[in-house]
Design an enzyme around this catalytic site. Sequence first.
Site, PDB file in Angstrom:
ATOM      1  N   SER A   1       0.863  -1.196   0.000  1.00 17.91           N
ATOM      2  CA  SER A   1       0.000   0.000   0.000  1.00 17.91           C
ATOM      3  C   SER A   1       0.890   1.233   0.000  1.00 17.91           C
ATOM      4  CB  SER A   1      -0.878   0.017   1.251  1.00 17.91           C
ATOM      5  OG  SER A   1      -1.535   1.268   1.379  1.00 17.91           O
TER       6      SER A   1
ATOM      7  N   TYR B   1      -1.578  -0.536  10.409  1.00 15.83           N
ATOM      8  CA  TYR B   1      -1.747  -1.093   9.049  1.00 15.83           C
ATOM      9  C   TYR B   1      -0.589  -0.656   8.150  1.00 15.83           C
ATOM     10  CZ  TYR B   1      -3.805  -1.192   4.303  1.00 15.83           C
ATOM     11  OH  TYR B   1      -4.032  -1.370   2.961  1.00 15.83           O
TER      12      TYR B   1
END
Length: 263
Positions: free
Chosen positions: A158, A172
């Site tokens: 990501s 995350y």
Amino acid sequence: MVQFSSTANPSAPAGLKPVLIVTGGSRGIGAATAQLAAARGYAVCVNYRHHQAAASGVVGSIARAGGQAIAVAADVAIEAEVVRLFQTVDAQLGRVTALVNNAGILERQQRVEDIDAARISRILAVNVTGSFLCAREAIRRMSTRRGGAGGAIVNVSSVAARLGAPGEYVDYAAAKGAIDSLTIGLAQEVAAEGIRVNAVRPGFIYTDIHASGGEPDRVERVKTAVPLGRGGQAIEVAQAILWLLSAESAYTTGAFIDVAGGK
Ligand code: NAP
């Protein structure tokens, strides 16, 4: 030297379909990847955790389009379930030649000062441990050192790994940072064994994952900060993943493609 006839994947022996496992293939980026891969000639395993109807829907749409797919429930954070996932694919589709480590989770937007240990463990278990375990099982089948025919692994990281997701989910983001390190290290570890390992870093993509963070319309809020001026679609990430799996990227390993509109 092994000869290959498939244009889809350099690791599929002549006459056989390349076999792809997409973790978290029931929804979002994973579902788009499974469908595009099937259209390009892969036999696809659509892994999922809870949403059986969604996984069946992906398999059904692939079958209606003339492709080959199965759905297999397995929590990638649980070692025994990952082992069973790969054994099921061995039995039903044949030796895996491609893996997309896509399954990923985030939790409600929170500052680090409010995050407890249980949440950090859940985030790391699915995003990091799951990717390691699936990579391990794939390598045991792909590595030429173990009699395999090689293969390709794509990890779904990501832009959060670069940006840090402050005020939203630094846990995350840190997990995705670990995925980037996994990609760099593993690519070098198995390069001489016929296996390429690369990653994509999606930006703000329209999927269900933002609802888990407590903000289903998050992409609409943040898209003004994207140089291309819009959020991304799951298929746009899938196209980058399919390139990294394909023979067209045969000289690319340990690399990252940001699919983030310039963010
Ligand atoms: P999504 O729409 O929420 O879908 C998540 C998928 O992962 C579902 O298929 C889900 O299965 C599966 N999954 C979740 N936990 C699992 C587990 N423990 N074991 C097996 N499968 C599991 O997510 P997405 O947005 O497509 O995200 C896919 C990947 O892209 C993730 O790694 C995410 O971090 C990354 N990413 C997304 C964005 C974005 O903006 N969307 C941006 C950057 C990176 P069920 O359907 O059974 O729940």
